[in-house]
Scaffold this motif. Structure first.
Motif, PDB file in Angstrom:
ATOM      1  N   LEU A  76       0.945  -1.321   0.277  1.00 57.44           N
ATOM      2  CA  LEU A  76      -0.112  -0.086   0.072  1.00 57.44           C
ATOM      3  C   LEU A  76       1.036   0.791  -0.453  1.00 57.44           C
ATOM      4  O   LEU A  76       0.513   1.908  -0.549  1.00 57.44           O
ATOM      5  N   ARG A  77       2.057   1.655   0.946  1.00 55.67           N
ATOM      6  CA  ARG A  77       2.443   2.602   0.802  1.00 55.67           C
ATOM      7  C   ARG A  77       3.471   2.833  -0.674  1.00 55.67           C
ATOM      8  O   ARG A  77       4.410   3.999  -1.148  1.00 55.67           O
ATOM      9  N   SER A  78       3.393   1.689  -1.440  1.00 52.84           N
ATOM     10  CA  SER A  78       4.804   1.181  -2.215  1.00 52.84           C
ATOM     11  C   SER A  78       4.040   1.610  -3.061  1.00 52.84           C
ATOM     12  O   SER A  78       4.326   2.750  -4.680  1.00 52.84           O
ATOM     13  N   ASP A  79       3.521   1.335  -3.904  1.00 56.36           N
ATOM     14  CA  ASP A  79       2.220   1.304  -5.344  1.00 56.36           C
ATOM     15  C   ASP A  79       1.357   2.005  -4.587  1.00 56.36           C
ATOM     16  O   ASP A  79       0.087   2.010  -5.909  1.00 56.36           O
ATOM     17  N   GLY A  80       0.541   2.152  -3.595  1.00 60.98           N
ATOM     18  CA  GLY A  80      -0.544   3.490  -3.754  1.00 60.98           C
ATOM     19  C   GLY A  80      -2.021   2.100  -3.220  1.00 60.98           C
ATOM     20  O   GLY A  80      -1.632   0.941  -3.424  1.00 60.98           O
ATOM     21  N   PRO A  81      -2.682   2.922  -2.969  1.00 59.84           N
ATOM     22  CA  PRO A  81      -4.381   1.659  -2.644  1.00 59.84           C
ATOM     23  C   PRO A  81      -4.334   0.783  -3.900  1.00 59.84           C
ATOM     24  O   PRO A  81      -4.328   1.460  -4.970  1.00 59.84           O
ATOM     25  N   SER A  82      -4.882   0.010  -3.585  1.00 60.92           N
ATOM     26  CA  SER A  82      -4.825  -1.029  -4.516  1.00 60.92           C
ATOM     27  C   SER A  82      -6.338  -2.371  -3.677  1.00 60.92           C
ATOM     28  O   SER A  82      -6.242  -2.387  -2.459  1.00 60.92           O
ATOM     29  N   ARG A  83      -7.258  -2.561  -4.538  1.00 61.87           N
ATOM     30  CA  ARG A  83      -8.431  -3.882  -3.747  1.00 61.87           C
ATOM     31  C   ARG A  83      -7.462  -5.251  -2.960  1.00 61.87           C
ATOM     32  O   ARG A  83      -7.505  -6.068  -2.197  1.00 61.87           O
ATOM     33  N   LEU A  84      -6.257  -5.482  -4.162  1.00 63.75           N
ATOM     34  CA  LEU A  84      -5.272  -6.483  -3.263  1.00 63.75           C
ATOM     35  C   LEU A  84      -4.582  -6.468  -2.304  1.00 63.75           C
ATOM     36  O   LEU A  84      -4.757  -7.287  -1.235  1.00 63.75           O
ATOM     37  N   ALA A  85      -4.276  -5.407  -2.530  1.00 66.51           N
ATOM     38  CA  ALA A  85      -3.234  -4.819  -0.756  1.00 66.51           C
ATOM     39  C   ALA A  85      -4.458  -4.601  -0.012  1.00 66.51           C
ATOM     40  O   ALA A  85      -4.565  -4.553   1.559  1.00 66.51           O
ATOM     41  N   TRP A  86      -5.452  -4.008   0.280  1.00 65.85           N
ATOM     42  CA  TRP A  86      -6.607  -3.794   1.194  1.00 65.85           C
ATOM     43  C   TRP A  86      -6.787  -4.896   1.886  1.00 65.85           C
ATOM     44  O   TRP A  86      -7.018  -4.706   2.782  1.00 65.85           O
ATOM     45  N   CYS A  87      -7.701  -6.036   1.043  1.00 67.25           N
ATOM     46  CA  CYS A  87      -7.975  -7.268   1.064  1.00 67.25           C
ATOM     47  C   CYS A  87      -6.892  -7.886   2.180  1.00 67.25           C
ATOM     48  O   CYS A  87      -7.723  -8.501   3.581  1.00 67.25           O
ATOM     49  N   TRP A  88      -5.710  -7.936   1.636  1.00 69.72           N
ATOM     50  CA  TRP A  88      -5.319  -9.027   2.687  1.00 69.72           C
ATOM     51  C   TRP A  88      -4.255  -8.106   3.685  1.00 69.72           C
ATOM     52  O   TRP A  88      -4.470  -8.966   4.795  1.00 69.72           O
ATOM     53  N   PHE A  89      -4.340  -6.946   3.347  1.00 70.10           N
ATOM     54  CA  PHE A  89      -4.728  -6.495   4.933  1.00 70.10           C
ATOM     55  C   PHE A  89      -4.778  -6.599   6.060  1.00 70.10           C
ATOM     56  O   PHE A  89      -4.574  -6.693   7.506  1.00 70.10           O
ATOM     57  N   LEU A  90      -6.569  -6.248   5.712  1.00 67.83           N
ATOM     58  CA  LEU A  90      -7.965  -6.681   6.302  1.00 67.83           C
ATOM     59  C   LEU A  90      -7.910  -8.419   7.348  1.00 67.83           C
ATOM     60  O   LEU A  90      -7.999  -8.557   8.145  1.00 67.83           O
ATOM     61  N   VAL A  91      -7.408  -9.315   6.243  1.00 67.69           N
ATOM     62  CA  VAL A  91      -7.586 -10.597   5.979  1.00 67.69           C
ATOM     63  C   VAL A  91      -6.477 -10.609   7.969  1.00 67.69           C
ATOM     64  O   VAL A  91      -6.335 -11.255   8.781  1.00 67.69           O
ATOM     65  N   ALA A  92      -4.948 -10.461   7.526  1.00 67.66           N
ATOM     66  CA  ALA A  92      -4.281 -10.067   8.535  1.00 67.66           C
ATOM     67  C   ALA A  92      -4.872  -9.284  10.115  1.00 67.66           C
ATOM     68  O   ALA A  92      -3.925 -10.172  10.944  1.00 67.66           O
ATOM     69  N   LEU A  93      -5.155  -8.446   9.859  1.00 68.07           N
ATOM     70  CA  LEU A  93      -5.497  -7.379  10.775  1.00 68.07           C
ATOM     71  C   LEU A  93      -6.435  -8.064  11.339  1.00 68.07           C
ATOM     72  O   LEU A  93      -6.408  -8.016  12.683  1.00 68.07           O
TER      73      LEU A  93
END
Length: 217
Positions: free
Chosen positions: A57-74
């Motif tokens: 998320l920090r390097s490539d900007g917001p994306s559905r893929l990164a947000w999805c797995w960030f929420l899963v791990a959180l």
């Protein structure tokens, strides 16, 4: 000179929070039947997936893929911390907890693979090969139509016999100019020039026109 290491309150807080979260995940995995090194691997897997998604998320900007797995791990990390606070009987863990802990490695492996190998928007635009422009066949120019043959001009009528020219002498230069006008008139109209036309073109009086016409004929 090397700068002395100074304790940072934010860093210390992060280390303490990470150690507590790590311990809670280990205790939850051990209660769900994952003993030995397996129980220690679960906290590493959850925290690494969380860090990988946040870095994406920090390097490539917001994306559905990164947000999805960030929420899963959180959710996995928060769930483990809450579950060890006495809300569940870890001595007799429920079946859904054993099911979730057993299926986590496959889920984390899938998330890590997608985060590592999915192209970023910048890479996708660079790797995309531009499509060749369609080649349009150029149409050969059509040949110009041949000019229609001009109708044959009727034979010129015989010039009326000129009256005897008065005793007027036309300059040679004027006669040469009149001849050029007569030739041009003949080429354009197909008939010889008459006296009146020649007179108007030259702007000379009638006797002079008669003398020039007589010399042209």
């Amino acid at each position: 000179m090397n700068n002395p290491i100074r304790p940072d309150a934010v860093l210390v807080q992060a280390v303490i929070a990470g150690a507590l979260s790590f311990a809670h995940l280990h205790d939850l995995a051990a209660a769900a039947g994952q003993t030995g090194w397996k129980a220690w691997a679960y906290p590493v897997s959850v925290d690494l997936l969380l860090v990988a998604a946040w870095r994406r998320l920090r390097s490539d900007g917001p994306s559905r893929l990164a947000w999805c797995w960030f929420l899963v791990a959180l959710v996995a990390s928060l769930g483990a911390n809450v579950a060890t606070a006495g809300f569940l009987d870890l001595a007799h863990p429920p079946g859904w907890l054993r099911f979730g802990v057993a299926g986590w490695p496959a889920l984390a492996f899938l998330g890590g693979t997608l985060l590592a190998h999915s192209p970023t928007p910048h890479q996708a635009s660079v790797d995309r090969v531009p499509e060749p422009e369609p080649v349009t066949a150029t149409r050969a120019p059509e040949p110009a139509p041949e000019p229609e043959p001009l109708p044959l001009a009727e034979p010129p009528a015989a010039l009326p016999e000129a009256a005897p020219a008065p005793d007027v002498e036309a300059p040679a230069a004027l006669v040469a100019h009149a001849r050029r006008l007569a030739d041009d008139h003949q080429a354009r109209t197909g008939i010889p020039i008459d006296r009146d036309t020649l007179r108007s073109r030259l702007g000379v009086p009638a006797p002079m026109a008669d003398a020039i016409t007589a010399q042209l004929t």
